[in-house]
Write a protein that holds these residues in place. Sequence first.
Motif, mmCIF file in Angstrom:
data_model
loop_
_atom_site.group_PDB
_atom_site.id
_atom_site.type_symbol
_atom_site.label_atom_id
_atom_site.label_comp_id
_atom_site.label_asym_id
_atom_site.label_seq_id
_atom_site.Cartn_x
_atom_site.Cartn_y
_atom_site.Cartn_z
ATOM 1 N N ASP A 83 0.816 -1.221 0.000
ATOM 2 C CA ASP A 83 0.000 0.000 0.000
ATOM 3 C C ASP A 83 0.845 1.265 0.000
ATOM 4 N N ARG A 84 2.064 1.171 0.479
ATOM 5 C CA ARG A 84 2.907 2.361 0.628
ATOM 6 C C ARG A 84 3.916 2.512 -0.492
ATOM 7 N N MET A 85 3.734 1.782 -1.599
ATOM 8 C CA MET A 85 4.672 1.860 -2.727
ATOM 9 C C MET A 85 3.984 2.511 -3.922
ATOM 10 N N CYS A 86 4.766 3.217 -4.724
ATOM 11 C CA CYS A 86 4.263 3.863 -5.932
ATOM 12 C C CYS A 86 3.872 2.787 -6.941
ATOM 13 N N LYS A 87 2.663 2.884 -7.471
ATOM 14 C CA LYS A 87 2.136 1.887 -8.388
ATOM 15 C C LYS A 87 2.193 2.336 -9.839
ATOM 16 N N TRP A 88 3.093 3.274 -10.158
ATOM 17 C CA TRP A 88 3.234 3.776 -11.523
ATOM 18 C C TRP A 88 3.867 2.674 -12.382
ATOM 19 N N PRO A 89 3.170 2.258 -13.450
ATOM 20 C CA PRO A 89 3.708 1.169 -14.277
ATOM 21 C C PRO A 89 4.791 1.657 -15.230
ATOM 22 N N HIS A 90 5.762 0.815 -15.487
ATOM 23 C CA HIS A 90 6.825 1.090 -16.462
ATOM 24 C C HIS A 90 6.803 -0.032 -17.489
ATOM 25 N N GLY A 91 6.568 0.313 -18.751
ATOM 26 C CA GLY A 91 6.546 -0.670 -19.817
ATOM 27 C C GLY A 91 5.152 -1.210 -20.066
ATOM 28 N N HIS A 92 5.068 -2.222 -20.894
ATOM 29 C CA HIS A 92 3.809 -2.859 -21.255
ATOM 30 C C HIS A 92 3.650 -4.136 -20.430
ATOM 31 N N PRO A 93 2.435 -4.412 -19.927
ATOM 32 C CA PRO A 93 2.249 -5.590 -19.076
ATOM 33 C C PRO A 93 2.679 -6.915 -19.714
ATOM 34 N N GLY A 94 2.718 -7.023 -21.013
ATOM 35 C CA GLY A 94 3.141 -8.268 -21.647
ATOM 36 C C GLY A 94 4.643 -8.413 -21.779
ATOM 37 N N ASP A 95 5.396 -7.347 -21.546
ATOM 38 C CA ASP A 95 6.851 -7.391 -21.710
ATOM 39 C C ASP A 95 7.535 -8.059 -20.524
ATOM 40 N N GLU A 96 8.711 -8.611 -20.781
ATOM 41 C CA GLU A 96 9.482 -9.278 -19.721
ATOM 42 C C GLU A 96 9.904 -8.309 -18.624
ATOM 43 N N ASP A 97 10.264 -7.088 -19.012
ATOM 44 C CA ASP A 97 10.797 -6.147 -18.030
ATOM 45 C C ASP A 97 9.725 -5.196 -17.474
ATOM 46 N N PHE A 98 8.433 -5.542 -17.593
ATOM 47 C CA PHE A 98 7.367 -4.725 -17.025
ATOM 48 C C PHE A 98 7.507 -4.706 -15.512
ATOM 49 N N HIS A 99 7.403 -3.508 -14.924
ATOM 50 C CA HIS A 99 7.528 -3.374 -13.476
ATOM 51 C C HIS A 99 6.856 -2.089 -13.021
ATOM 52 N N PHE A 100 6.875 -1.839 -11.733
ATOM 53 C CA PHE A 100 6.289 -0.645 -11.141
ATOM 54 C C PHE A 100 7.386 0.197 -10.505
ATOM 55 N N CYS A 101 7.081 1.480 -10.290
ATOM 56 C CA CYS A 101 8.069 2.412 -9.726
ATOM 57 C C CYS A 101 8.588 1.893 -8.382
ATOM 58 N N GLY A 102 7.701 1.675 -7.407
ATOM 59 C CA GLY A 102 8.101 1.094 -6.136
ATOM 60 C C GLY A 102 8.641 2.060 -5.107
ATOM 61 N N LYS A 103 8.827 3.356 -5.463
ATOM 62 C CA LYS A 103 9.287 4.328 -4.467
ATOM 63 C C LYS A 103 8.184 4.545 -3.433
ATOM 64 N N PRO A 104 8.495 5.131 -2.285
ATOM 65 C CA PRO A 104 7.451 5.409 -1.293
ATOM 66 C C PRO A 104 6.389 6.345 -1.871
ATOM 67 N N SER A 105 5.110 5.992 -1.693
ATOM 68 C CA SER A 105 4.021 6.805 -2.246
ATOM 69 C C SER A 105 3.669 7.937 -1.288
ATOM 70 N N GLU A 106 3.034 8.955 -1.854
ATOM 71 C CA GLU A 106 2.552 10.084 -1.053
ATOM 72 C C GLU A 106 1.379 9.592 -0.195
ATOM 73 N N PRO A 107 1.228 10.115 1.025
ATOM 74 C CA PRO A 107 0.125 9.672 1.896
ATOM 75 C C PRO A 107 -1.229 9.844 1.205
ATOM 76 N N GLY A 108 -2.013 8.777 1.173
ATOM 77 C CA GLY A 108 -3.342 8.809 0.569
ATOM 78 C C GLY A 108 -3.354 8.763 -0.951
ATOM 79 N N MET A 109 -2.199 8.610 -1.569
ATOM 80 C CA MET A 109 -2.111 8.592 -3.024
ATOM 81 C C MET A 109 -1.468 7.276 -3.472
ATOM 82 N N PRO A 110 -1.731 6.862 -4.719
ATOM 83 C CA PRO A 110 -1.130 5.608 -5.187
ATOM 84 C C PRO A 110 0.272 5.773 -5.761
ATOM 85 N N TYR A 111 0.729 7.041 -5.934
ATOM 86 C CA TYR A 111 2.000 7.296 -6.603
ATOM 87 C C TYR A 111 2.962 8.096 -5.720
ATOM 88 N N CYS A 112 4.248 8.071 -6.111
ATOM 89 C CA CYS A 112 5.264 8.890 -5.450
ATOM 90 C C CYS A 112 5.047 10.344 -5.880
#
Length: 137
Positions: A83-112
């Motif tokens: 819940d406390r990680m940035c959920k910003w996607p990087h790449g296309h979900p079908g790609d091998e290297d698809f991942h999420f940002c993962g930095k600490p998110s802002e309080p009450g927000m899904p992203y850093c």
Amino acid sequence: MSWTDERIELLKNLWDSGQSASQIAKELGEGVTRNAVIGKAHRLGLKSRPSPVKADKPEAPAAPKRVEKKEAKKLVTLLDLTDRMCKWPHGHPGDEDFHFCGKPSEPGMPYCASHCAEAYQAQPPRRDRRQPPRPIL
């Protein structure tokens, strides 16, 4: 369609020989469906067999590649997110290297903070959005 002793015996023999339920249904004919064969086999307590559909599973996708930077960091996958990680996607979900940002998110927000700035842009006041009046010709 009725299950006579002859048909049941044929079903058992075909089942034990490894034929599929569809093949057995065709062999029995006369309106016998694949599901009728499976149901009767189940009620007779015949040995279950692995599903041919599940047996042809594709290979599991490879683990995401690591980012080559000053220090190698593990890419954040969907299973790694909290819940406390940035959920910003990087790449296309079908790609091998698809991942999420993962930095600490802002309080009450899904992203850093940097991805919040990109995702949520303030609207100008309504008076600034009005079209200028058209000149009268």
